[in-house]
Design an enzyme around this catalytic site. Structure first.
Site, PDB file in Angstrom:
ATOM      1  N   LEU A 163      -0.164  -3.379  18.635  1.00 19.16           N
ATOM      2  CA  LEU A 163       0.072  -2.826  19.965  1.00 19.16           C
ATOM      3  C   LEU A 163      -0.057  -3.877  21.050  1.00 19.16           C
ATOM      4  CD1 LEU A 163      -2.016   0.470  19.580  1.00 19.16           C
ATOM      5  CD2 LEU A 163       0.478   0.254  19.504  1.00 19.16           C
ATOM      6  N   GLU A 200       0.830  -1.202   0.000  1.00 22.00           N
ATOM      7  CA  GLU A 200       0.000   0.000   0.000  1.00 22.00           C
ATOM      8  C   GLU A 200       0.863   1.249   0.000  1.00 22.00           C
ATOM      9  OE1 GLU A 200      -2.482  -0.691   3.362  1.00 22.00           O
ATOM     10  OE2 GLU A 200      -1.004   0.010   4.813  1.00 22.00           O
TER      11      GLU A 200
END
Length: 440
Positions: free
Chosen positions: A322, A247
């Site tokens: 995370l 991307e």
């Protein structure tokens, strides 16, 4: 009787001259409650958004939708959010404070599906403000810096205004807009915003080495932005015939082209060409993209579509998280209930790598947070956490302590593998939690 002579169609140059305007004049094309679509990152048009910020109190309930805002324009202002406010498709440094305080909107999405949401009217696209290259002789502009969902918005919008800048590369691919579709042109010649490579520490380097060792010659790469992905890139310089289907096009990828590691020769989809949907890096990167037949910029419903990307054999997907729980569920976009980033293309490319013949998807994360006081590997995701990649999709998880391969493994095996790559200070605590949960 003499036949009436048909008026000549205006040339591209004549149309350009007729549509040229100042940024402040482009605001006259807006209406209250409009949704303005702005491209990702460096594709955001600074002159137009500065003008909008300066006159934001003219409007009511105007939204600016964007997947990653780079600059903190004046309209990022809680006091005037009822005039113009941000609608984040992904939070970054500019938009995160407003998202966490509640005066920036949040639109959940998969990056691959934003164009489809626009096409189907599920997401409004009244106006497009975008950076563009100079016009070529045939009347075409290139939206090379942020092709993403912006091309779909161009097809749908009532108004399209381009900020034309000669420093924007004219790239190949499905990223071109014709002058006949444009309602306003604002000229600028400022340097395009540059974003340097992130700082890489020993933890990132260790994670990068584990991943790099599992990447074979001839693989096709999807590499996101961040310290760990760039740590992987730094250790791929001796590889051969790598390809790119990603991307984001950044300077890390450019460095692999320059050293000869990336040739795109072994790609099974669009061999010889690297494919991306937005670019974010240095002036050198933008110059590299200009009229380069090796580079193609395409909308995100092409680049990020798991079926399309998965047509590349040996697709490697590298994305950060995370937090991850014993089942392998990834909380990659929030800290408890507070938004931090967004889904972006993580799920798109994890699924693409799972489809790819020989593909491997990596979720990477340091073992701890807050200076080693918190384990990022946890029994269950913190309440309120936005779950990103599901337990059914996740494959390889990598910390600085090793690699856990989860796909095809039982819940018990997953917990054991993840605890083995947790920080040693937390392993006993995690084993006790697993026993209590009857995972072991």
């Amino acid at each position: 009787m003499q036949a009436t002579q048909k008026a000549a169609r205006p040339t591209a140059a004549q149309q350009y001259a007729a549509k040229r305007m100042q940024a402040v004049d482009a605001l006259d094309l807006l209406r209250d409650a409009d949704m303005i679509i702005v491209p990702t990152g460096a594709g955001e048009p600074p002159a137009l958004l500065t003008a909008l910020s300066g006159q934001r109190q003219r409007f009511t309930d105007v939204k600016v939708a964007q997947i990653l805002a780079i600059r903190k324009f004046g309209y990022f202002d809680q006091a005037t959010a009822h005039h113009v406010r941000h609608a984040a498709l992904f939070f970054g440094g500019a938009s995160r404070p407003g998202g966490q305080a509640g005066w920036c909107d949040f639109l959940p999405n998969y990056f691959s599906e934003i164009p489809v949401m626009i096409e189907r009217g599920q997401m409004a696209a009244d106006v497009v403000f975008a950076m563009a290259s100079s016009m070529n002789e045939q009347g075409w502009f290139s939206l090379s810096l942020g092709t993403d969902y912006t091309m779909a918005a161009v097809d749908k919008a009532r108004v399209v205004v381009l900020e034309v800048n000669p420093n924007v590369p004219f790239a190949h691919g499905a990223c071109h807009v014709h002058i006949s579709r444009i309602d306003g042109l604002v000229e600028s010649s400022d340097d395009i915003i540059e974003v340097g490579l992130p700082t890489i520490g020993p933890v990132q380097e260790a994670i990068g080495k584990y991943v790099a060792d599992m990447i074979d010659d001839g693989s096709t790469l999807q590499i996101g932005y961040g310290g760990i992905p760039d740590a992987v890139v730094m250790q791929l310089t001796e590889k051969n015939d790598l390809g790119v289907h990603t991307e984001m096009l950044g300077d890390g990828i450019l460095s692999l082209v320059e050293c000869g590691a990336i040739t795109n020769r072994k790609k099974t989809l669009l061999p010889g060409r690297m494919v991306a949907t937005f670019a974010l890096g240095s002036k050198k990167l933008y110059q590299f993209m200009h009229h380069n037949p090796m580079v193609e910029m395409h909308p995100s419903n092409f680049t990020n579509d798991p079926y399309n990307a998965g047509l590349n054999d040996n697709l490697i997907s590298i994305n950060a998280s995370l937090q991850i729980d014993f089942l392998g569920q990834c909380g990659s976009e929030s800290i408890a209930h507070l938004p931090y980033s967004g889904t972006g293309g993580q799920v798109d490319f994890v699924r693409a790598a799972n489809r790819s013949r020989g593909g491997k998807s990596f979720i990477v994360l340091p073992s701890t947070a807050k200076d080693g006081t918190i384990s990022r590997i946890v029994p269950t995701l913190t309440p309120g956490t936005h779950a990103t990649t599901s337990k059914n999709d996740v494959n390889y998880v990598v910390t600085e302590y090793g690699v856990a391969q989860l796909r095809g493994k039982s819940a018990r095996q997953r917990a054991q593998a993840l605890i083995a790559i947790a920080h040693p200070d937390f392993r006993a605590e995690l084993r006790a939690a697993a026993d209590k949960m009857c995972v072991f």
